[in-house]
Design a protein around this motif. Structure first.
Motif, PDB file in Angstrom:
ATOM      1  N   SER A  45       0.809  -1.243   0.001  1.00 56.39           N
ATOM      2  CA  SER A  45      -0.113  -0.108   0.048  1.00 56.39           C
ATOM      3  C   SER A  45       0.851   1.082   0.016  1.00 56.39           C
ATOM      4  N   TYR A  46       0.292   2.350  -0.482  1.00 53.77           N
ATOM      5  CA  TYR A  46       1.056   3.683  -0.326  1.00 53.77           C
ATOM      6  C   TYR A  46       0.348   4.290   0.777  1.00 53.77           C
ATOM      7  N   GLY A  47       0.858   5.326   1.295  1.00 53.10           N
ATOM      8  CA  GLY A  47       0.283   6.145   2.330  1.00 53.10           C
ATOM      9  C   GLY A  47      -0.106   5.677   3.537  1.00 53.10           C
ATOM     10  N   GLU A  67      -4.303   0.974  -1.613  1.00 55.46           N
ATOM     11  CA  GLU A  67      -3.880  -0.511  -1.486  1.00 55.46           C
ATOM     12  C   GLU A  67      -3.670  -0.813  -2.851  1.00 55.46           C
ATOM     13  N   ILE A  68      -2.549  -1.448  -3.125  1.00 55.51           N
ATOM     14  CA  ILE A  68      -2.497  -2.056  -4.427  1.00 55.51           C
ATOM     15  C   ILE A  68      -2.547  -3.570  -4.392  1.00 55.51           C
ATOM     16  N   LEU A  69      -1.899  -4.215  -3.484  1.00 51.03           N
ATOM     17  CA  LEU A  69      -1.957  -5.832  -3.388  1.00 51.03           C
ATOM     18  C   LEU A  69      -2.585  -5.928  -1.852  1.00 51.03           C
ATOM     19  N   SER A 108      -5.515   2.306 -15.841  1.00 46.82           N
ATOM     20  CA  SER A 108      -4.601   3.221 -15.270  1.00 46.82           C
ATOM     21  C   SER A 108      -4.690   3.554 -13.628  1.00 46.82           C
ATOM     22  N   GLY A 109      -3.691   3.391 -12.937  1.00 47.66           N
ATOM     23  CA  GLY A 109      -3.561   3.687 -11.632  1.00 47.66           C
ATOM     24  C   GLY A 109      -3.886   2.325 -10.786  1.00 47.66           C
ATOM     25  N   CYS A 110      -4.384   1.262 -11.339  1.00 45.40           N
ATOM     26  CA  CYS A 110      -4.668   0.117 -10.327  1.00 45.40           C
ATOM     27  C   CYS A 110      -3.377  -0.373  -9.965  1.00 45.40           C
ATOM     28  N   GLY A 111      -2.209   0.025 -10.193  1.00 44.21           N
ATOM     29  CA  GLY A 111      -0.951  -0.613  -9.580  1.00 44.21           C
ATOM     30  C   GLY A 111      -0.249  -1.439 -10.461  1.00 44.21           C
ATOM     31  N   LYS A 112      -0.367  -1.173 -11.973  1.00 44.05           N
ATOM     32  CA  LYS A 112       0.475  -2.280 -12.716  1.00 44.05           C
ATOM     33  C   LYS A 112       2.061  -1.909 -12.590  1.00 44.05           C
ATOM     34  N   SER A 113       2.436  -0.761 -12.346  1.00 47.82           N
ATOM     35  CA  SER A 113       3.789  -0.430 -12.344  1.00 47.82           C
ATOM     36  C   SER A 113       4.321  -0.934 -10.963  1.00 47.82           C
ATOM     37  N   THR A 114       3.549  -0.776 -10.135  1.00 44.53           N
ATOM     38  CA  THR A 114       3.912  -1.208  -8.609  1.00 44.53           C
ATOM     39  C   THR A 114       4.278  -2.491  -8.545  1.00 44.53           C
TER      40      THR A 114
HETATM   41  P1  ADP Z   1      -0.655   1.824 -13.140  1.00 46.02           P
HETATM   42  O1  ADP Z   1       0.730   1.409 -13.338  1.00 46.02           O
HETATM   43  O2  ADP Z   1      -1.546   0.715 -12.949  1.00 46.02           O
HETATM   44  O3  ADP Z   1      -1.048   2.861 -13.661  1.00 46.02           O
HETATM   45  P2  ADP Z   1       0.795   2.684 -10.448  1.00 46.02           P
HETATM   46  O4  ADP Z   1       1.477   1.274  -9.967  1.00 46.02           O
HETATM   47  O5  ADP Z   1       1.774   3.595 -11.285  1.00 46.02           O
HETATM   48  O6  ADP Z   1      -0.465   2.129 -11.376  1.00 46.02           O
HETATM   49  O7  ADP Z   1      -0.008   3.335  -9.282  1.00 46.02           O
HETATM   50  C1  ADP Z   1      -0.990   2.898  -8.667  1.00 46.02           C
HETATM   51  C2  ADP Z   1      -1.369   3.602  -7.523  1.00 46.02           C
HETATM   52  O8  ADP Z   1      -0.644   3.876  -6.253  1.00 46.02           O
HETATM   53  C3  ADP Z   1      -1.726   5.277  -7.893  1.00 46.02           C
HETATM   54  O9  ADP Z   1      -3.207   5.561  -7.360  1.00 46.02           O
HETATM   55  C4  ADP Z   1      -0.533   5.889  -7.642  1.00 46.02           C
HETATM   56  O10 ADP Z   1      -1.061   7.278  -7.556  1.00 46.02           O
HETATM   57  C5  ADP Z   1      -0.219   5.243  -6.308  1.00 46.02           C
HETATM   58  N1  ADP Z   1       1.287   5.317  -6.274  1.00 46.02           N
HETATM   59  C6  ADP Z   1       2.215   5.070  -6.951  1.00 46.02           C
HETATM   60  N2  ADP Z   1       3.303   5.302  -6.552  1.00 46.02           N
HETATM   61  C7  ADP Z   1       3.373   5.802  -5.333  1.00 46.02           C
HETATM   62  C8  ADP Z   1       4.358   6.286  -4.602  1.00 46.02           C
HETATM   63  N3  ADP Z   1       5.698   6.098  -4.543  1.00 46.02           N
HETATM   64  N4  ADP Z   1       3.716   7.029  -3.131  1.00 46.02           N
HETATM   65  C9  ADP Z   1       2.270   7.331  -3.361  1.00 46.02           C
HETATM   66  N5  ADP Z   1       1.350   6.643  -4.109  1.00 46.02           N
HETATM   67  C10 ADP Z   1       1.980   6.097  -5.300  1.00 46.02           C
END
Ligand code: ADP
Ligand code: ADP
Length: 229
Positions: free
Chosen positions: A12-14, A23-25, A44-50
């Motif tokens: 999670s972030y925050g 919450e991502i995972l 977009s924003g669901c957490g794929k890059s994370t």
């Molecule tokens: P995707 O790749 O699916 O677009 P991300 O993994 O980039 O999604 O981001 C998922 C969520 O986590 C978004 O809401 C983004 O704003 C948040 N987020 C990503 N990185 C951070 C970070 N380092 N700190 C806080 N929030 C983050």
């Protein structure tokens, strides 16, 4: 044989419960088999890059384990992690990240220069030439990124990701900046390379058409991976 696994991973972030908490995972599990191609999709924003950053050991989970080639990654030093990344993982990003002042050949050779144990550069250069030829860029060795089309730049990025003969390629929206025809060509090229060399490919894309080109497709939904294909 699994090459890469997430075991009961939460991320999670925050501050939990706060307004900016994401919450991502949540207790998520993922198994990537050696040599297989998997797409992870979702809006977009669901957490794929994370997820890709976790798989690439660029980020750490809050809970759970990342297992690479049978080894739990947790607690690795920066030196160990960077060794793992440069030897075993090839990264491809949405924007090619090629160095503009370096030629195609020089860009492709960069990851080999970053290896802790210096390789035989004659062997690496031969491999670079052969790989560039496989992706149709044998006439571009001395060109600069600025002289190439978007599709050609991404093909250089694919070769750069392959140069150290990794076990896994992690691709984050690699076709995001391409038109549909070039996007399809690039996705198919990555799948072909993965099959030819037995390298696992994990591709993250919000574009369902690109994801569907892969044999296995997962969707990130409510903190878990759901199978969609
Ligand atoms: P995707 O790749 O699916 O677009 P991300 O993994 O980039 O999604 O981001 C998922 C969520 O986590 C978004 O809401 C983004 O704003 C948040 N987020 C990503 N990185 C951070 C970070 N380092 N700190 C806080 N929030 C983050
Ligand atoms: P050959 O021409 O010997 O049949 P291949 O077609 O198998 O070679 O491979 C073409 C090029 O790809 C060669 O230069 C080889 O070094 C390189 N190569 C082989 N295996 C891998 C791998 N796992 N990752 C990246 N490149 C590889």
């Amino acid at each position: 044989m699994p090459i890469l696994e997430l075991r009961n991973v939460s991320k999670s972030y925050g501050e939990p419960g706060s307004a900016n908490a994401v919450e991502i995972l949540r207790d998520a599990n993922l198994v990537i088999e050696a040599g297989e191609s998997v797409a992870i999709t979702g809006p977009s924003g669901c957490g794929k890059s994370t997820v890709l950053n976790l798989l690439g050991t660029l980020d750490e989970p809050d809970r759970g384990e990342i297992v690479f080639d049978g080894e739990v990654i947790k607690g690795g030093s920066i030196v160990q992690l960077s060794k793992l990344r440069s030897e075993k993982i090839g990264f491809i990003f949405q924007l090619h990240h090629l160095l503009p002042q370096c030629t195609v050949m020089e860009n492709v050779l960069l990851p080999a220069q970053a290896l802790a144990e210096k390789p035989d550069f004659a062997v690496v250069e031969k491999r670079a030439k052969e790989l560039l030829s496989l992706v149709g860029l044998d006439q571009r060795l001395k060109w600069f990124p600025g002289q190439l089309s978007g599709g050609e730049r991404q093909r250089v990025a694919v070769v750069r990701a392959l140069i150290n003969q990794p076990k896994v390629i992690l691709a984050d929206e690699p076709t995001g900046a391409l038109d549909e025809t070039n996007a399809n060509t690039l996705t198919d090229l990555m799948i072909n390379m993965s099959e030819k060399f037995g390298i696992s490919l994990v591709l993250v894309s919000h574009n369902p058409d690109q994801a569907q080109r892969m044999k296995r497709v997962l969707r990130l939904h409510e903190g878990k991976f759901e199978s969609v294909k």
